[in-house]
Design an enzyme around this catalytic site. Structure first.
Site, mmCIF file in Angstrom:
data_model
loop_
_atom_site.group_PDB
_atom_site.id
_atom_site.type_symbol
_atom_site.label_atom_id
_atom_site.label_comp_id
_atom_site.label_asym_id
_atom_site.label_seq_id
_atom_site.Cartn_x
_atom_site.Cartn_y
_atom_site.Cartn_z
ATOM 1 N N GLU A 47 0.831 -1.211 0.000
ATOM 2 C CA GLU A 47 0.000 0.000 0.000
ATOM 3 C C GLU A 47 0.864 1.260 0.000
ATOM 4 O O GLU A 47 0.550 2.238 -0.670
ATOM 5 C CB GLU A 47 -0.935 0.011 1.218
ATOM 6 C CG GLU A 47 -2.106 -0.938 1.091
ATOM 7 C CD GLU A 47 -3.014 -0.583 -0.091
ATOM 8 O OE1 GLU A 47 -3.306 0.605 -0.280
ATOM 9 O OE2 GLU A 47 -3.409 -1.501 -0.826
ATOM 10 N N CYS A 202 -12.767 1.972 -14.568
ATOM 11 C CA CYS A 202 -13.233 3.355 -14.413
ATOM 12 C C CYS A 202 -12.003 4.275 -14.399
ATOM 13 O O CYS A 202 -11.715 4.946 -13.425
ATOM 14 C CB CYS A 202 -14.039 3.493 -13.128
ATOM 15 S SG CYS A 202 -15.011 5.002 -13.085
ATOM 16 N N CYS A 209 -16.916 1.622 -19.642
ATOM 17 C CA CYS A 209 -18.240 1.435 -19.022
ATOM 18 C C CYS A 209 -18.936 0.181 -19.550
ATOM 19 O O CYS A 209 -19.697 -0.459 -18.830
ATOM 20 C CB CYS A 209 -19.110 2.664 -19.269
ATOM 21 S SG CYS A 209 -18.393 4.171 -18.607
ATOM 22 N N CYS A 212 -18.263 -2.543 -17.273
ATOM 23 C CA CYS A 212 -18.384 -2.253 -15.843
ATOM 24 C C CYS A 212 -19.630 -2.913 -15.246
ATOM 25 O O CYS A 212 -20.702 -2.884 -15.852
ATOM 26 C CB CYS A 212 -18.442 -0.736 -15.648
ATOM 27 S SG CYS A 212 -18.635 -0.250 -13.926
ATOM 28 N N CYS A 218 -25.153 3.759 -12.709
ATOM 29 C CA CYS A 218 -24.116 4.801 -12.625
ATOM 30 C C CYS A 218 -24.705 6.139 -13.111
ATOM 31 O O CYS A 218 -25.106 6.278 -14.262
ATOM 32 C CB CYS A 218 -22.903 4.415 -13.474
ATOM 33 S SG CYS A 218 -21.662 5.722 -13.498
HETATM 34 S S1 SF4 Z 1 -20.246 2.863 -15.546
HETATM 35 FE FE1 SF4 Z 1 -19.716 4.488 -14.097
HETATM 36 S S2 SF4 Z 1 -18.503 3.461 -12.537
HETATM 37 FE FE2 SF4 Z 1 -18.558 2.113 -14.325
HETATM 38 S S3 SF4 Z 1 -16.718 2.599 -15.543
HETATM 39 FE FE3 SF4 Z 1 -18.409 3.843 -16.324
HETATM 40 S S4 SF4 Z 1 -18.251 5.772 -15.183
HETATM 41 FE FE4 SF4 Z 1 -17.056 4.260 -14.051
#
Ligand code: SF4
Length: 370
Positions: A47, A202, A209, A212, A218
Protein backbone atom coordinates in the site's frame (compact mmCIF):
# COMPACT_ATOMS: atom_id res chain seq x y z
CA UNK A 1 -28.14 2.67 19.11
CA UNK A 2 -27.08 1.85 15.56
CA UNK A 3 -29.00 3.80 12.94
CA UNK A 4 -31.07 1.44 10.77
CA UNK A 5 -30.82 1.90 7.01
CA UNK A 6 -34.10 2.12 5.14
CA UNK A 7 -34.91 -1.10 3.28
CA UNK A 8 -34.46 0.46 -0.17
CA UNK A 9 -30.96 1.66 0.80
CA UNK A 10 -30.07 -1.81 2.11
CA UNK A 11 -31.25 -3.40 -1.12
CA UNK A 12 -29.29 -0.88 -3.19
CA UNK A 13 -26.14 -1.49 -1.13
CA UNK A 14 -26.52 -5.25 -1.47
CA UNK A 15 -27.02 -4.96 -5.22
CA UNK A 16 -23.92 -2.75 -5.47
CA UNK A 17 -21.81 -5.17 -3.39
CA UNK A 18 -23.03 -8.19 -5.33
CA UNK A 19 -22.28 -6.60 -8.69
CA UNK A 20 -18.79 -5.60 -7.56
CA UNK A 21 -18.02 -9.01 -6.01
CA UNK A 22 -19.35 -10.95 -9.01
CA UNK A 23 -17.22 -8.87 -11.32
CA UNK A 24 -14.19 -9.39 -9.09
CA UNK A 25 -14.56 -13.16 -9.03
CA UNK A 26 -14.46 -13.23 -12.85
CA UNK A 27 -12.25 -10.28 -13.76
CA UNK A 28 -10.45 -8.89 -10.69
CA UNK A 29 -6.70 -9.09 -10.15
CA UNK A 30 -5.75 -12.01 -7.96
CA UNK A 31 -2.14 -12.70 -8.85
CA UNK A 32 -0.43 -9.58 -7.55
CA UNK A 33 2.51 -10.53 -5.30
CA UNK A 34 1.03 -8.85 -2.21
CA UNK A 35 -2.20 -10.79 -2.69
CA UNK A 36 -0.30 -14.02 -1.99
CA UNK A 37 -0.02 -14.53 1.77
CA UNK A 38 -1.58 -11.13 2.53
CA UNK A 39 -0.18 -10.51 6.01
CA UNK A 40 -0.53 -7.00 7.51
CA UNK A 41 3.19 -6.48 6.89
CA UNK A 42 3.05 -7.44 3.19
CA UNK A 43 -0.15 -5.49 2.54
CA UNK A 44 1.27 -2.46 4.33
CA UNK A 45 4.48 -2.47 2.22
CA UNK A 46 2.44 -2.75 -0.99
CA UNK A 47 0.00 0.00 0.00
CA UNK A 48 2.82 2.42 0.78
CA UNK A 49 4.65 1.58 -2.46
CA UNK A 50 1.44 1.96 -4.48
CA UNK A 51 0.88 5.52 -3.24
CA UNK A 52 1.78 7.72 -6.23
CA UNK A 53 3.23 4.74 -8.15
CA UNK A 54 1.81 2.36 -10.76
CA UNK A 55 1.41 -1.37 -10.05
CA UNK A 56 3.82 -2.46 -12.79
CA UNK A 57 6.56 -0.20 -11.43
CA UNK A 58 5.97 -1.36 -7.87
CA UNK A 59 6.11 -5.14 -8.48
CA UNK A 60 9.92 -5.58 -8.85
CA UNK A 61 10.58 -3.17 -5.97
CA UNK A 62 8.10 -4.99 -3.81
CA UNK A 63 9.62 -8.39 -4.55
CA UNK A 64 13.15 -7.19 -3.78
CA UNK A 65 11.97 -5.45 -0.62
CA UNK A 66 10.13 -8.39 0.92
CA UNK A 67 12.95 -10.75 -0.07
CA UNK A 68 15.41 -8.53 1.84
CA UNK A 69 13.02 -7.70 4.71
CA UNK A 70 10.47 -10.53 4.98
CA UNK A 71 8.83 -9.19 8.15
CA UNK A 72 8.51 -6.16 10.33
CA UNK A 73 11.33 -7.27 12.68
CA UNK A 74 13.94 -7.49 9.91
CA UNK A 75 12.86 -4.09 8.60
CA UNK A 76 13.05 -2.54 12.07
CA UNK A 77 16.59 -3.92 12.47
CA UNK A 78 17.79 -2.51 9.14
CA UNK A 79 19.64 0.78 8.82
CA UNK A 80 17.61 3.57 7.23
CA UNK A 81 20.27 3.97 4.53
CA UNK A 82 19.86 0.34 3.47
CA UNK A 83 16.10 0.85 3.27
CA UNK A 84 16.53 4.02 1.20
CA UNK A 85 18.95 2.18 -1.06
CA UNK A 86 16.32 -0.48 -1.83
CA UNK A 87 13.81 2.31 -2.46
CA UNK A 88 16.05 4.13 -4.96
CA UNK A 89 14.09 4.89 -8.12
CA UNK A 90 10.61 4.67 -6.54
CA UNK A 91 10.60 8.35 -5.54
CA UNK A 92 8.83 10.11 -2.66
CA UNK A 93 11.51 8.98 -0.23
CA UNK A 94 9.58 10.17 2.83
CA UNK A 95 7.57 6.99 2.30
CA UNK A 96 10.67 4.84 2.89
CA UNK A 97 11.69 6.80 5.99
CA UNK A 98 8.18 6.47 7.42
CA UNK A 99 8.18 2.76 6.61
CA UNK A 100 11.31 2.32 8.65
CA UNK A 101 9.98 4.42 11.54
CA UNK A 102 6.71 2.50 11.56
CA UNK A 103 8.54 -0.85 11.62
CA UNK A 104 10.46 0.29 14.70
CA UNK A 105 7.27 1.49 16.40
CA UNK A 106 5.42 -1.75 15.64
CA UNK A 107 8.28 -3.72 17.18
CA UNK A 108 8.79 -1.43 20.17
CA UNK A 109 5.20 -0.46 20.99
CA UNK A 110 3.06 -3.28 19.63
CA UNK A 111 5.17 -6.39 20.27
CA UNK A 112 5.93 -6.81 16.55
CA UNK A 113 2.22 -7.13 15.56
CA UNK A 114 0.31 -4.48 13.61
CA UNK A 115 -2.62 -3.27 15.73
CA UNK A 116 -5.97 -4.82 14.75
CA UNK A 117 -7.72 -1.50 14.80
CA UNK A 118 -8.02 1.19 12.13
CA UNK A 119 -7.58 4.15 14.52
CA UNK A 120 -4.45 2.63 16.04
CA UNK A 121 -3.02 1.88 12.58
CA UNK A 122 -3.59 5.52 11.63
CA UNK A 123 -1.30 6.69 14.44
CA UNK A 124 1.69 5.04 12.74
CA UNK A 125 3.97 7.21 10.53
CA UNK A 126 2.90 7.40 6.89
CA UNK A 127 -0.42 5.56 7.44
CA UNK A 128 -3.48 7.67 6.67
CA UNK A 129 -7.10 6.63 6.98
CA UNK A 130 -7.31 4.95 3.56
CA UNK A 131 -4.07 2.99 3.99
CA UNK A 132 -5.17 1.95 7.48
CA UNK A 133 -8.50 0.81 6.01
CA UNK A 134 -6.76 -1.17 3.27
CA UNK A 135 -4.42 -2.95 5.71
CA UNK A 136 -7.35 -3.71 8.03
CA UNK A 137 -9.69 -4.94 5.29
CA UNK A 138 -7.22 -6.84 3.10
CA UNK A 139 -5.12 -8.52 5.77
CA UNK A 140 -7.33 -8.60 8.89
CA UNK A 141 -10.82 -8.82 7.31
CA UNK A 142 -11.98 -5.82 9.35
CA UNK A 143 -14.96 -3.97 7.88
CA UNK A 144 -13.25 -0.68 7.09
CA UNK A 145 -13.63 1.66 4.10
CA UNK A 146 -10.84 2.84 1.84
CA UNK A 147 -10.77 5.97 -0.28
CA UNK A 148 -7.78 5.96 -2.59
CA UNK A 149 -7.78 7.81 -5.92
CA UNK A 150 -9.33 4.86 -7.76
CA UNK A 151 -12.20 4.46 -5.33
CA UNK A 152 -12.86 8.21 -5.27
CA UNK A 153 -13.20 8.15 -9.06
CA UNK A 154 -15.68 5.25 -9.02
CA UNK A 155 -17.80 6.72 -6.23
CA UNK A 156 -17.90 10.31 -7.53
CA UNK A 157 -19.04 8.99 -10.91
CA UNK A 158 -21.46 6.35 -9.69
CA UNK A 159 -23.22 8.79 -7.34
CA UNK A 160 -22.46 11.93 -9.41
CA UNK A 161 -20.85 13.57 -6.37
CA UNK A 162 -19.83 17.03 -7.50
CA UNK A 163 -16.97 19.13 -6.12
CA UNK A 164 -13.26 18.63 -5.56
CA UNK A 165 -12.79 15.30 -3.70
CA UNK A 166 -9.94 16.71 -1.58
CA UNK A 167 -12.11 19.49 -0.17
CA UNK A 168 -13.19 18.65 3.36
CA UNK A 169 -16.95 18.67 2.63
CA UNK A 170 -16.69 16.35 -0.40
CA UNK A 171 -14.19 14.10 1.33
CA UNK A 172 -16.50 13.74 4.30
CA UNK A 173 -19.38 12.83 1.99
CA UNK A 174 -17.21 10.27 0.18
CA UNK A 175 -16.12 8.61 3.43
CA UNK A 176 -19.77 8.37 4.51
CA UNK A 177 -20.74 6.82 1.18
CA UNK A 178 -17.75 4.43 1.17
CA UNK A 179 -18.60 3.30 4.70
CA UNK A 180 -22.29 2.82 3.94
CA UNK A 181 -21.49 0.52 1.01
CA UNK A 182 -19.32 -1.97 2.92
CA UNK A 183 -20.54 -5.56 2.73
CA UNK A 184 -20.98 -7.75 5.80
CA UNK A 185 -18.96 -10.56 4.20
CA UNK A 186 -15.97 -10.77 1.89
CA UNK A 187 -14.56 -7.39 2.86
CA UNK A 188 -11.09 -8.24 1.49
CA UNK A 189 -12.44 -9.22 -1.95
CA UNK A 190 -14.75 -6.19 -2.00
CA UNK A 191 -11.91 -3.80 -1.12
CA UNK A 192 -9.63 -5.23 -3.78
CA UNK A 193 -12.53 -5.17 -6.25
CA UNK A 194 -13.16 -1.45 -5.69
CA UNK A 195 -9.48 -0.69 -6.22
CA UNK A 196 -9.40 -2.83 -9.35
CA UNK A 197 -12.56 -1.29 -10.78
CA UNK A 198 -11.03 2.16 -10.59
CA UNK A 199 -7.62 1.04 -11.81
CA UNK A 200 -8.73 -1.12 -14.73
CA UNK A 201 -12.23 0.00 -15.85
CA UNK A 202 -13.23 3.36 -14.41
CA UNK A 203 -10.02 5.00 -15.57
CA UNK A 204 -9.42 8.73 -15.65
CA UNK A 205 -9.72 9.47 -19.35
CA UNK A 206 -11.35 6.48 -21.05
CA UNK A 207 -13.52 4.41 -18.72
CA UNK A 208 -14.61 1.04 -20.10
CA UNK A 209 -18.24 1.44 -19.02
CA UNK A 210 -19.36 -1.33 -21.38
CA UNK A 211 -17.46 -3.81 -19.17
CA UNK A 212 -18.38 -2.25 -15.84
CA UNK A 213 -20.67 -4.10 -13.42
CA UNK A 214 -22.16 -0.76 -12.27
CA UNK A 215 -23.51 0.53 -15.59
CA UNK A 216 -27.20 0.10 -14.73
CA UNK A 217 -27.14 2.65 -11.89
CA UNK A 218 -24.12 4.80 -12.63
CA UNK A 219 -25.38 8.40 -12.54
CA UNK A 220 -22.51 9.94 -14.45
CA UNK A 221 -22.97 7.40 -17.24
CA UNK A 222 -26.73 7.99 -17.31
CA UNK A 223 -26.26 11.76 -17.42
CA UNK A 224 -23.37 11.59 -19.91
CA UNK A 225 -21.30 13.61 -17.45
CA UNK A 226 -18.42 11.21 -16.74
CA UNK A 227 -15.77 13.80 -17.64
CA UNK A 228 -17.11 16.08 -14.88
CA UNK A 229 -16.20 13.57 -12.14
CA UNK A 230 -14.14 13.69 -10.02
CA UNK A 231 -14.42 17.50 -9.83
CA UNK A 232 -11.30 19.52 -10.57
CA UNK A 233 -9.35 21.48 -8.01
CA UNK A 234 -10.78 25.00 -7.94
CA UNK A 235 -8.39 27.56 -9.33
CA UNK A 236 -7.18 30.17 -6.88
CA UNK A 237 -8.06 33.76 -7.79
CA UNK A 238 -4.80 35.37 -8.82
CA UNK A 239 -3.79 38.72 -7.34
CA UNK A 240 -4.03 41.68 -9.69
CA UNK A 241 -1.31 44.27 -10.20
CA UNK A 242 -1.83 47.41 -12.23
CA UNK A 243 0.53 49.46 -14.31
CA UNK A 244 0.29 52.22 -16.90
CA UNK A 245 2.27 51.95 -20.09
CA UNK A 246 3.13 55.04 -22.03
CA UNK A 247 2.56 54.95 -25.76
CA UNK A 248 4.60 57.93 -26.81
CA UNK A 249 4.42 58.54 -30.54
CA UNK A 250 6.68 61.02 -32.27
CA UNK A 251 5.73 63.12 -35.24
CA UNK A 252 6.55 60.23 -37.60
CA UNK A 253 4.10 58.03 -35.66
CA UNK A 254 6.87 55.81 -34.26
CA UNK A 255 6.45 54.51 -30.71
CA UNK A 256 9.11 54.87 -28.06
CA UNK A 257 10.19 51.49 -26.67
CA UNK A 258 12.54 50.80 -23.79
CA UNK A 259 14.75 47.73 -23.51
CA UNK A 260 14.14 45.90 -20.25
CA UNK A 261 16.95 44.71 -17.99
CA UNK A 262 18.16 41.17 -18.75
CA UNK A 263 16.74 39.77 -15.52
CA UNK A 264 13.11 39.92 -14.38
CA UNK A 265 9.92 39.72 -16.45
CA UNK A 266 10.34 40.18 -20.18
CA UNK A 267 14.11 40.23 -19.59
CA UNK A 268 16.01 41.76 -22.53
CA UNK A 269 12.81 42.42 -24.54
CA UNK A 270 11.54 45.82 -25.68
CA UNK A 271 8.56 47.20 -23.80
CA UNK A 272 6.68 50.46 -23.36
CA UNK A 273 7.87 52.84 -20.65
CA UNK A 274 5.90 52.19 -17.49
CA UNK A 275 4.64 54.24 -14.64
CA UNK A 276 2.81 53.16 -11.53
CA UNK A 277 -0.92 53.26 -12.28
CA UNK A 278 -1.74 55.49 -9.32
CA UNK A 279 0.43 58.35 -10.58
CA UNK A 280 -2.24 59.25 -13.09
CA UNK A 281 -5.14 59.07 -10.60
CA UNK A 282 -4.30 62.48 -9.15
CA UNK A 283 -5.85 65.56 -10.71
CA UNK A 284 -2.79 67.41 -11.81
CA UNK A 285 -2.76 71.15 -12.22
CA UNK A 286 -2.07 72.40 -15.75
CA UNK A 287 1.61 72.21 -16.41
CA UNK A 288 2.13 69.45 -13.82
CA UNK A 289 4.91 67.15 -14.95
CA UNK A 290 4.89 63.42 -14.22
CA UNK A 291 8.12 61.52 -13.93
CA UNK A 292 7.63 58.05 -15.32
CA UNK A 293 9.64 55.22 -13.75
CA UNK A 294 11.82 55.23 -16.80
CA UNK A 295 12.99 58.78 -16.08
CA UNK A 296 11.02 60.51 -18.83
CA UNK A 297 9.31 63.82 -18.17
CA UNK A 298 5.70 63.84 -19.32
CA UNK A 299 2.83 66.23 -18.93
CA UNK A 300 -0.06 63.97 -17.89
CA UNK A 301 -2.60 66.28 -19.52
CA UNK A 302 -1.26 65.16 -22.88
CA UNK A 303 -1.97 61.50 -22.12
CA UNK A 304 -5.11 59.86 -23.44
CA UNK A 305 -6.10 56.64 -21.57
CA UNK A 306 -6.94 53.68 -23.84
CA UNK A 307 -8.91 50.58 -22.73
CA UNK A 308 -7.12 48.49 -20.10
CA UNK A 309 -5.89 45.05 -21.11
CA UNK A 310 -5.09 42.12 -18.83
CA UNK A 311 -1.95 40.00 -19.16
CA UNK A 312 -1.81 36.81 -17.08
CA UNK A 313 1.31 35.44 -15.48
CA UNK A 314 1.40 32.19 -13.51
CA UNK A 315 1.16 33.97 -10.17
CA UNK A 316 -0.70 37.18 -10.93
CA UNK A 317 -2.68 39.15 -13.47
CA UNK A 318 -1.30 42.42 -14.72
CA UNK A 319 -3.82 45.09 -15.72
CA UNK A 320 -2.19 47.44 -18.19
CA UNK A 321 -3.66 50.84 -18.92
CA UNK A 322 -2.10 52.30 -22.05
CA UNK A 323 -1.69 56.09 -22.02
CA UNK A 324 -1.29 57.53 -25.48
CA UNK A 325 0.53 60.71 -26.38
CA UNK A 326 0.63 61.77 -30.03
CA UNK A 327 3.29 63.97 -31.56
CA UNK A 328 5.51 63.61 -28.53
CA UNK A 329 8.75 65.57 -28.51
CA UNK A 330 11.78 65.23 -26.32
CA UNK A 331 12.00 67.91 -23.68
CA UNK A 332 15.04 70.02 -24.28
CA UNK A 333 16.64 68.96 -21.02
CA UNK A 334 15.71 65.25 -21.33
CA UNK A 335 18.86 63.48 -22.31
CA UNK A 336 17.48 60.04 -21.35
CA UNK A 337 16.43 58.97 -24.82
CA UNK A 338 19.80 59.81 -26.26
CA UNK A 339 20.97 56.49 -24.85
CA UNK A 340 20.20 54.52 -28.01
CA UNK A 341 21.06 51.08 -26.60
CA UNK A 342 18.16 51.41 -24.24
CA UNK A 343 15.63 53.31 -26.36
CA UNK A 344 14.13 52.64 -29.74
CA UNK A 345 11.68 54.57 -31.89
CA UNK A 346 9.68 51.65 -33.21
CA UNK A 347 7.90 51.98 -36.57
CA UNK A 348 4.39 50.55 -36.58
CA UNK A 349 4.94 48.78 -39.89
CA UNK A 350 7.03 46.41 -37.70
CA UNK A 351 9.95 46.73 -40.10
CA UNK A 352 12.42 46.66 -37.20
CA UNK A 353 12.95 43.15 -35.86
CA UNK A 354 13.27 43.21 -32.09
CA UNK A 355 11.88 41.01 -29.29
CA UNK A 356 8.72 42.57 -27.90
CA UNK A 357 7.03 41.81 -24.57
CA UNK A 358 3.80 39.92 -25.38
CA UNK A 359 1.24 42.52 -24.21
CA UNK A 360 3.25 45.29 -25.87
CA UNK A 361 3.04 43.46 -29.18
CA UNK A 362 -0.73 43.21 -28.67
CA UNK A 363 -1.04 46.92 -27.88
CA UNK A 364 1.08 47.98 -30.86
CA UNK A 365 -0.94 45.92 -33.32
CA UNK A 366 -4.04 47.90 -32.24
CA UNK A 367 -2.46 51.21 -33.18
CA UNK A 368 -2.92 52.61 -36.65
CA UNK A 369 0.34 53.25 -38.45
CA UNK A 370 0.39 56.89 -39.63
S1 SF4 B 1 -20.25 2.86 -15.55
FE1 SF4 B 1 -19.72 4.49 -14.10
S2 SF4 B 1 -18.50 3.46 -12.54
FE2 SF4 B 1 -18.56 2.11 -14.32
S3 SF4 B 1 -16.72 2.60 -15.54
FE3 SF4 B 1 -18.41 3.84 -16.32
S4 SF4 B 1 -18.25 5.77 -15.18
FE4 SF4 B 1 -17.06 4.26 -14.05
Amino acid sequence: MTKQKPEAAVAQTEAFNQAVLDWFSGSGRKDLPWQQNPTPYRVWISEIMLQQTQVQTVIPYYLRFVAQYPDVATLADAGVDQVLHLWTGLGYYARARNLHRTAKQVVQNHGGEFPHDVEALETLPGIGRSTAGAIAALSMHIKAPILDGNVKRVLTRYFAIAGYPESSAVKKQLWTVAESLLPEQKIAAYTQAMMDLGATLCTRSSPACYQCPLTSDCQALAGDTIAEFPGKKPKKALPVKAVSMLILRNEAGHVLLEKRPDSGIWGGLYSLPEQAANDTDASPEPGWVAYAESGLQINPLTLEPLPTIRHSFTHYNLDITPLLSQGWKLEADDATVADSDRWLWYPLDHSVEVGLAAPVKKLLTRLKPD
